[in-house]
Motif scaffolding. Structure first.
Motif, PDB file in Angstrom:
ATOM      1  N   LEU A 187       0.848  -1.184   0.000  1.00 50.24           N
ATOM      2  CA  LEU A 187       0.000   0.000   0.000  1.00 50.24           C
ATOM      3  C   LEU A 187       0.889   1.240   0.000  1.00 50.24           C
ATOM      4  O   LEU A 187       1.360   1.677  -1.038  1.00 50.24           O
ATOM      5  N   ASN A 188       1.187   1.772   1.160  1.00 48.93           N
ATOM      6  CA  ASN A 188       2.084   2.920   1.239  1.00 48.93           C
ATOM      7  C   ASN A 188       3.472   2.508   1.725  1.00 48.93           C
ATOM      8  O   ASN A 188       4.298   3.347   2.047  1.00 48.93           O
ATOM      9  N   GLY A 189       3.694   1.206   1.806  1.00 45.60           N
ATOM     10  CA  GLY A 189       4.973   0.727   2.305  1.00 45.60           C
ATOM     11  C   GLY A 189       5.010   0.778   3.828  1.00 45.60           C
ATOM     12  O   GLY A 189       4.137   1.353   4.478  1.00 45.60           O
ATOM     13  N   ASN A 190       6.012   0.169   4.389  1.00 48.26           N
ATOM     14  CA  ASN A 190       6.167   0.180   5.848  1.00 48.26           C
ATOM     15  C   ASN A 190       6.753   1.502   6.317  1.00 48.26           C
ATOM     16  O   ASN A 190       7.566   2.116   5.639  1.00 48.26           O
ATOM     17  N   ASP A 191       6.328   1.920   7.506  1.00 45.30           N
ATOM     18  CA  ASP A 191       6.975   3.072   8.130  1.00 45.30           C
ATOM     19  C   ASP A 191       8.406   2.716   8.489  1.00 45.30           C
ATOM     20  O   ASP A 191       8.708   1.553   8.771  1.00 45.30           O
ATOM     21  N   PRO A 192       9.317   3.696   8.493  1.00 46.50           N
ATOM     22  CA  PRO A 192      10.705   3.403   8.859  1.00 46.50           C
ATOM     23  C   PRO A 192      10.796   2.740  10.222  1.00 46.50           C
ATOM     24  O   PRO A 192      10.172   3.193  11.187  1.00 46.50           O
ATOM     25  N   GLY A 193      11.544   1.658  10.292  1.00 47.67           N
ATOM     26  CA  GLY A 193      11.708   0.937  11.543  1.00 47.67           C
ATOM     27  C   GLY A 193      10.634  -0.083  11.819  1.00 47.67           C
ATOM     28  O   GLY A 193      10.770  -0.886  12.752  1.00 47.67           O
ATOM     29  N   GLU A 194       9.551  -0.077  11.073  1.00 46.44           N
ATOM     30  CA  GLU A 194       8.481  -1.052  11.276  1.00 46.44           C
ATOM     31  C   GLU A 194       8.909  -2.401  10.715  1.00 46.44           C
ATOM     32  O   GLU A 194       9.428  -2.474   9.593  1.00 46.44           O
ATOM     33  N   PRO A 195       8.737  -3.486  11.453  1.00 43.03           N
ATOM     34  CA  PRO A 195       9.148  -4.804  10.954  1.00 43.03           C
ATOM     35  C   PRO A 195       8.394  -5.178   9.673  1.00 43.03           C
ATOM     36  O   PRO A 195       7.216  -4.846   9.516  1.00 43.03           O
ATOM     37  N   LEU A 196       9.079  -5.858   8.775  1.00 42.03           N
ATOM     38  CA  LEU A 196       8.429  -6.345   7.571  1.00 42.03           C
ATOM     39  C   LEU A 196       7.486  -7.482   7.909  1.00 42.03           C
ATOM     40  O   LEU A 196       7.725  -8.244   8.856  1.00 42.03           O
ATOM     41  N   PRO A 197       6.394  -7.633   7.165  1.00 43.52           N
ATOM     42  CA  PRO A 197       5.559  -8.819   7.363  1.00 43.52           C
ATOM     43  C   PRO A 197       6.397 -10.084   7.190  1.00 43.52           C
ATOM     44  O   PRO A 197       7.327 -10.126   6.374  1.00 43.52           O
ATOM     45  N   GLU A 198       6.082 -11.105   7.941  1.00 42.32           N
ATOM     46  CA  GLU A 198       6.897 -12.316   7.953  1.00 42.32           C
ATOM     47  C   GLU A 198       7.088 -12.923   6.560  1.00 42.32           C
ATOM     48  O   GLU A 198       8.215 -13.298   6.206  1.00 42.32           O
ATOM     49  N   PRO A 199       6.034 -13.025   5.710  1.00 44.63           N
ATOM     50  CA  PRO A 199       6.264 -13.591   4.380  1.00 44.63           C
ATOM     51  C   PRO A 199       7.231 -12.754   3.534  1.00 44.63           C
ATOM     52  O   PRO A 199       8.008 -13.299   2.750  1.00 44.63           O
ATOM     53  N   VAL A 200       7.178 -11.446   3.712  1.00 46.46           N
ATOM     54  CA  VAL A 200       8.060 -10.558   2.958  1.00 46.46           C
ATOM     55  C   VAL A 200       9.511 -10.759   3.392  1.00 46.46           C
ATOM     56  O   VAL A 200      10.426 -10.861   2.569  1.00 46.46           O
ATOM     57  N   GLU A 201       9.730 -10.840   4.693  1.00 50.19           N
ATOM     58  CA  GLU A 201      11.080 -11.027   5.205  1.00 50.19           C
ATOM     59  C   GLU A 201      11.655 -12.366   4.744  1.00 50.19           C
ATOM     60  O   GLU A 201      12.815 -12.451   4.333  1.00 50.19           O
ATOM     61  N   ALA A 202      10.838 -13.422   4.784  1.00 53.94           N
ATOM     62  CA  ALA A 202      11.306 -14.743   4.373  1.00 53.94           C
ATOM     63  C   ALA A 202      11.657 -14.769   2.896  1.00 53.94           C
ATOM     64  O   ALA A 202      12.693 -15.328   2.494  1.00 53.94           O
ATOM     65  N   LEU A 203      10.824 -14.169   2.077  1.00 52.95           N
ATOM     66  CA  LEU A 203      11.104 -14.144   0.647  1.00 52.95           C
ATOM     67  C   LEU A 203      12.314 -13.275   0.345  1.00 52.95           C
ATOM     68  O   LEU A 203      13.133 -13.599  -0.523  1.00 52.95           O
ATOM     69  N   GLY A 204      12.448 -12.172   1.056  1.00 53.83           N
ATOM     70  CA  GLY A 204      13.586 -11.285   0.834  1.00 53.83           C
ATOM     71  C   GLY A 204      14.914 -11.982   1.040  1.00 53.83           C
ATOM     72  O   GLY A 204      15.887 -11.732   0.316  1.00 53.83           O
ATOM     73  N   GLU A 205      14.985 -12.890   2.003  1.00 58.41           N
ATOM     74  CA  GLU A 205      16.227 -13.638   2.237  1.00 58.41           C
ATOM     75  C   GLU A 205      16.578 -14.504   1.032  1.00 58.41           C
ATOM     76  O   GLU A 205      17.749 -14.622   0.657  1.00 58.41           O
ATOM     77  N   ARG A 206      15.583 -15.089   0.425  1.00 57.27           N
ATOM     78  CA  ARG A 206      15.836 -15.945  -0.741  1.00 57.27           C
ATOM     79  C   ARG A 206      16.249 -15.120  -1.955  1.00 57.27           C
ATOM     80  O   ARG A 206      17.099 -15.526  -2.742  1.00 57.27           O
ATOM     81  N   LEU A 207      15.647 -13.953  -2.106  1.00 55.63           N
ATOM     82  CA  LEU A 207      16.014 -13.094  -3.232  1.00 55.63           C
ATOM     83  C   LEU A 207      17.414 -12.522  -3.045  1.00 55.63           C
ATOM     84  O   LEU A 207      18.185 -12.397  -3.998  1.00 55.63           O
ATOM     85  N   GLN A 208      17.756 -12.158  -1.816  1.00 54.86           N
ATOM     86  CA  GLN A 208      19.080 -11.601  -1.548  1.00 54.86           C
ATOM     87  C   GLN A 208      20.169 -12.621  -1.859  1.00 54.86           C
ATOM     88  O   GLN A 208      21.266 -12.270  -2.305  1.00 54.86           O
ATOM     89  N   TRP A 209      19.886 -13.883  -1.635  1.00 48.09           N
ATOM     90  CA  TRP A 209      20.834 -14.972  -1.898  1.00 48.09           C
ATOM     91  C   TRP A 209      21.243 -15.039  -3.371  1.00 48.09           C
ATOM     92  O   TRP A 209      22.370 -15.385  -3.711  1.00 48.09           O
ATOM     93  N   ALA A 210      20.330 -14.684  -4.252  1.00 47.10           N
ATOM     94  CA  ALA A 210      20.527 -14.923  -5.683  1.00 47.10           C
ATOM     95  C   ALA A 210      21.457 -13.899  -6.321  1.00 47.10           C
ATOM     96  O   ALA A 210      21.447 -12.719  -5.983  1.00 47.10           O
ATOM     97  N   ASP A 211      22.254 -14.378  -7.284  1.00 44.31           N
ATOM     98  CA  ASP A 211      23.058 -13.504  -8.139  1.00 44.31           C
ATOM     99  C   ASP A 211      22.300 -13.109  -9.397  1.00 44.31           C
ATOM    100  O   ASP A 211      22.668 -12.148 -10.075  1.00 44.31           O
ATOM    101  N   ALA A 212      21.261 -13.870  -9.728  1.00 42.65           N
ATOM    102  CA  ALA A 212      20.479 -13.617 -10.938  1.00 42.65           C
ATOM    103  C   ALA A 212      19.107 -14.256 -10.774  1.00 42.65           C
ATOM    104  O   ALA A 212      18.901 -15.106  -9.890  1.00 42.65           O
ATOM    105  N   PHE A 213      18.189 -13.836 -11.630  1.00 43.68           N
ATOM    106  CA  PHE A 213      16.819 -14.355 -11.561  1.00 43.68           C
ATOM    107  C   PHE A 213      16.344 -14.770 -12.952  1.00 43.68           C
ATOM    108  O   PHE A 213      16.697 -14.136 -13.954  1.00 43.68           O
ATOM    109  N   VAL A 214      15.535 -15.819 -12.980  1.00 40.16           N
ATOM    110  CA  VAL A 214      14.743 -16.148 -14.166  1.00 40.16           C
ATOM    111  C   VAL A 214      13.287 -16.054 -13.736  1.00 40.16           C
ATOM    112  O   VAL A 214      12.849 -16.788 -12.844  1.00 40.16           O
TER     113      VAL A 214
END
Length: 210
Positions: free
Chosen positions: A65-92
């Protein structure tokens, strides 16, 4: 699943290249897992490479929606997915075409993240009717460009997808598809090596530092 200790960026040049294959559709009875499994197999056949499938249907990301406020924790699914995306050097990205564009599930995942995409290559495998989903690919190229990504010229398209794969999940026109796919992967992995080396040598300039 990749261990948490390996989900850091960027990896040294001596480690295998890391490619995440993203299944973009979350609809019931979607076709996306079929081409995703196939392209993951082609990636696995390449030496010095690790491939991991990321199925957006497993996460149930909330809308941005308007994004998280600064310092507000990310929703758990977002945080979990972000770890997997950060791991990658490339995407298909494996995408259908919906109403001449890409699905809302892909826009949601794109908008939740930023540095996870930045200065990485993103290739496309699409499927659809007569055009094979090319409209979705061209729209995605423009959106991902906002994150300073690189999109190889080649993409793998499957027109009339319901006829494009056999019962074992292999392309019916195997010889023709194989030629295009090898060029696609060659280009994607060239950029993967080059950009990972660049990220190791120097962090990508943040906004305002260019």
């Amino acid at each position: 699943m990749i261990p948490e200790t390996q989900r850091s960026a960027p990896a040294p040049a001596s480690t295998p290249l890391r490619v995440a294959v993203i299944i973009g559709s979350v609809r019931k009875d979607r076709f996306g897992p079929v081409p995703a499994r196939w392209i993951s197999g082609r990636l696995a056949a390449r030496p010095g490479l690790e491939a991991e499938t990321v199925d957006l249907a497993e996460y149930g990301l909330p809308p941005v929606l308007n994004g998280n406020d600064p310092g507000e924790p990310l929703p758990e699914p977002v945080e979990a997915l972000g770890e997997r995306l950060q791991w990658a050097d490339a995407f298909v990205v494996v995408t259908p075409v919906y109403n001449r564009s890409y699905p809302a599930s892909l826009k949601t995942v794109i908008d939740w993240f930023h540095e996870e995409w930045t200065a990485k290559p993103i290739g496309f495998v699409s499927y659809g009717g007569m055009t094979g989903g090319v409209q979705a690919v061209e729209h995605l190229r423009g959106v991902f460009a906002e994150f300073n990504t690189v999109s190889p010229r080649e993409a793998v398209l499957f027109p009339n997808f319901w006829e494009a794969f056999d019962q074992d999940g292999r392309p019916v026109e195997a010889e023709a598809v194989s030629g295009v796919t090898e060029v696609f992967l060659d280009q994607l992995l060239w950029w993967t090596r080059a950009l990972r080396r660049a990220r190791v040598e120097s962090p990508f300039p943040a906004e305002g530092e260019l």
